[in-house]
Design an enzyme around this catalytic site. Structure first.
Site, PDB file in Angstrom:
ATOM      1  N   TYR A  21       0.838  -1.204   0.000  1.00  0.00           N
ATOM      2  CA  TYR A  21       0.000   0.000   0.000  1.00  0.00           C
ATOM      3  C   TYR A  21       0.875   1.256   0.000  1.00  0.00           C
ATOM      4  O   TYR A  21       0.663   2.178  -0.787  1.00  0.00           O
ATOM      5  CB  TYR A  21      -0.948  -0.012   1.210  1.00  0.00           C
ATOM      6  CG  TYR A  21      -1.737   1.259   1.358  1.00  0.00           C
ATOM      7  CD1 TYR A  21      -2.799   1.546   0.503  1.00  0.00           C
ATOM      8  CD2 TYR A  21      -1.410   2.196   2.328  1.00  0.00           C
ATOM      9  CE1 TYR A  21      -3.514   2.717   0.607  1.00  0.00           C
ATOM     10  CE2 TYR A  21      -2.123   3.378   2.447  1.00  0.00           C
ATOM     11  CZ  TYR A  21      -3.171   3.634   1.591  1.00  0.00           C
ATOM     12  OH  TYR A  21      -3.879   4.808   1.697  1.00  0.00           O
ATOM     13  N   GLU A  43     -11.691   5.188   4.654  1.00  0.00           N
ATOM     14  CA  GLU A  43     -11.193   6.186   5.614  1.00  0.00           C
ATOM     15  C   GLU A  43     -12.250   6.500   6.672  1.00  0.00           C
ATOM     16  O   GLU A  43     -11.922   6.707   7.835  1.00  0.00           O
ATOM     17  CB  GLU A  43     -10.761   7.470   4.900  1.00  0.00           C
ATOM     18  CG  GLU A  43      -9.477   7.348   4.102  1.00  0.00           C
ATOM     19  CD  GLU A  43      -8.201   7.298   4.936  1.00  0.00           C
ATOM     20  OE1 GLU A  43      -8.252   7.459   6.162  1.00  0.00           O
ATOM     21  OE2 GLU A  43      -7.140   7.093   4.322  1.00  0.00           O
ATOM     22  N   TRP A  51      -5.062   2.877  10.436  1.00  0.00           N
ATOM     23  CA  TRP A  51      -5.221   2.563   9.012  1.00  0.00           C
ATOM     24  C   TRP A  51      -4.821   1.117   8.747  1.00  0.00           C
ATOM     25  O   TRP A  51      -5.416   0.428   7.932  1.00  0.00           O
ATOM     26  CB  TRP A  51      -4.416   3.530   8.147  1.00  0.00           C
ATOM     27  CG  TRP A  51      -4.543   3.168   6.697  1.00  0.00           C
ATOM     28  CD1 TRP A  51      -3.558   2.708   5.879  1.00  0.00           C
ATOM     29  CD2 TRP A  51      -5.733   3.186   5.905  1.00  0.00           C
ATOM     30  NE1 TRP A  51      -4.068   2.451   4.623  1.00  0.00           N
ATOM     31  CE2 TRP A  51      -5.405   2.732   4.615  1.00  0.00           C
ATOM     32  CE3 TRP A  51      -7.067   3.549   6.166  1.00  0.00           C
ATOM     33  CZ2 TRP A  51      -6.328   2.630   3.590  1.00  0.00           C
ATOM     34  CZ3 TRP A  51      -7.991   3.444   5.136  1.00  0.00           C
ATOM     35  CH2 TRP A  51      -7.618   2.986   3.869  1.00  0.00           C
TER      36      TRP A  51
END
Length: 191
Positions: A21, A43, A51
């Protein structure tokens, strides 16, 4: 793709999902409305969590939310929301699930108004990327302004901190640190 030897210090080097990522998505300018939509929904589920937690559940979210098919998500009813609440592969938070449906409807309204969500979100910086280290802050005047706009339109779980993180994710902010090979050089950086 070039070899990356040095990454932002926050990256968990034991998590291949996180490394990929960081290396292939985070901070890269994103203009696909489909990807912008997926990342906005993810999000919003991050609120109060890390995250990395959301990233580890990303494929489960994709399956649970019909591949982030916005038309399907907009049509979710109470039965589908109850099904999501019983899905151990995602974050099971009733308010966040309801917000995902609500925000999907508003996302489509923004697309209709601006021609695309891309035009809306990148319009705040005249399609320019802002270079800023990830550790400088967690909100900014830009994230404050976008958060306020989205809230005024009726979106939920889009506070300034979430929007700041979103702007980093989609490359409006390139926040790779000085230690990272992906940080733009001074000549690439916006003044």
């Amino acid at each position: 793709m070039r070899e990356i030897e040095h990454r932002c210090s926050y990256v968990n080097m034991k998590n291949p999902l996180y490394i990929r990522y960081h290396d292939e998505e985070w901070g890269m300018p994103e203009h696909s409305d489909q990807k912008l939509y997926e990342l906005l929904i993810l999000e919003s589920f991050q609120a109060g969590l890390s995250w990395e937690c959301i990233l580890n559940k990303r494929e489960n979210f994709r399956a649970a939310f019909d591949g982030f098919n916005i038309d399907r998500v907009c049509a979710y009813d109470e039965a589908k929301c109850a099904e999501l609440m019983n899905n151990p592969g995602i974050v099971r938070n009733r308010r966040k699930i309801a917000a995902a449906v609500n925000n999907s409807i508003i996302f489509k309204e923004i697309q209709k108004e601006f021609g695309s969500f891309d035009a809306f979100i990148w319009g705040f910086t005249n399609s320019e990327t802002i270079v800023e280290d990830y550790h400088v802050r967690t909100t900014s005047p830009l994230s404050d302004m976008i958060s306020k706009d989205l809230k005024k339109r009726g979106m939920k779980f889009v506070g300034s901190t979430i929007i700041y993180s979103y702007l980093q994710a989609i490359g409006v902010l390139n926040a790779h640190g000085e230690e990272c090979d992906l940080r733009p050089s001074k000549s690439e950086a916006m003044p």
